[in-house]
Design an enzyme around this catalytic site. Structure first.
Site, PDB file in Angstrom:
ATOM      1  N   CYS A  76       0.833  -1.206   0.000  1.00  0.00           N
ATOM      2  CA  CYS A  76       0.000   0.000   0.000  1.00  0.00           C
ATOM      3  C   CYS A  76       0.865   1.252   0.000  1.00  0.00           C
ATOM      4  O   CYS A  76       1.889   1.304   0.682  1.00  0.00           O
ATOM      5  CB  CYS A  76      -0.913   0.027   1.230  1.00  0.00           C
ATOM      6  SG  CYS A  76      -2.335  -1.035   1.088  1.00  0.00           S
ATOM      7  N   ASP A 130     -11.479  -6.086  21.874  1.00  0.00           N
ATOM      8  CA  ASP A 130     -10.511  -5.865  22.944  1.00  0.00           C
ATOM      9  C   ASP A 130     -11.136  -5.165  24.142  1.00  0.00           C
ATOM     10  O   ASP A 130     -10.871  -5.532  25.286  1.00  0.00           O
ATOM     11  CB  ASP A 130      -9.326  -5.048  22.430  1.00  0.00           C
ATOM     12  CG  ASP A 130      -8.302  -4.782  23.518  1.00  0.00           C
ATOM     13  OD1 ASP A 130      -7.814  -5.766  24.120  1.00  0.00           O
ATOM     14  OD2 ASP A 130      -7.995  -3.601  23.777  1.00  0.00           O
TER      15      ASP A 130
END
Length: 161
Positions: A76, A130
């Site tokens: 990327c 999380d």
């Protein structure tokens, strides 16, 4: 190997040269989701999770992920993003609830922002996990996919259905 743009003359991976591509406005929208139990749903809605405001933290994580996509996806290009917008909505799926995540990313540049939108959606979902895992580790992160994109040589794309 002329037909493969991501390989050099030796057949090794390379980052594509985009210097000759036109700068255009490019957008991408990606989605993901997290299925949670009723206890997590209620705690998130009431702001009662011990780690803090789940959606606020996940939203910041998603913006940071979009901005740093080139740091974790090897081919990327680093991009100057002009906007990242993350939205949430809930759907009930008895006996659980699904947090739907929608990420819109925009830039004016020589390459698209699909990977930034997908990375953002993924990081947003992972952050929700999380933040909530102390209550239940059985959450399910749903499908993550590109919903639509605009701009660039390949034109516009919109997922059917």
């Amino acid at each position: 190997m002329d037909s493969f743009t991501h390989f050099n003359e030796q057949g090794r991976a390379k980052m594509v040269d985009i210097s000759d591509k036109n700068e255009t406005v490019r957008t991408a929208v990606a989605v993901s989701s997290v299925v949670v139990n009723n206890d997590i749903y209620e705690a998130v809605r009431q702001g009662a999770m011990k780690k803090g405001d789940v959606l606020a933290v996940a939203q910041v994580a998603g913006v940071m992920a979009a901005k740093n996509t080139a740091q974790i996806i090897p081919m990327c290009h680093p991009l100057s993003l002009s906007g990242v917008d993350i939205a949430f909505d809930w759907t009930e799926e008895k006996p659980s609830h699904r947090l739907n995540i929608r990420v819109a990313v925009k830039t004016k540049g020589s390459t698209g922002v699909e990977m930034e939108a997908l990375t953002s959606a993924s990081a947003t979902a992972l952050t929700v996990y999380d933040m909530c895992k102390a209550v239940d580790k059985g959450m399910v992160i749903g499908e993550t996919y590109l919903l639509e994109k605009t701009g660039g040589k390949s034109g516009d794309f919109k997922r059917e259905g």
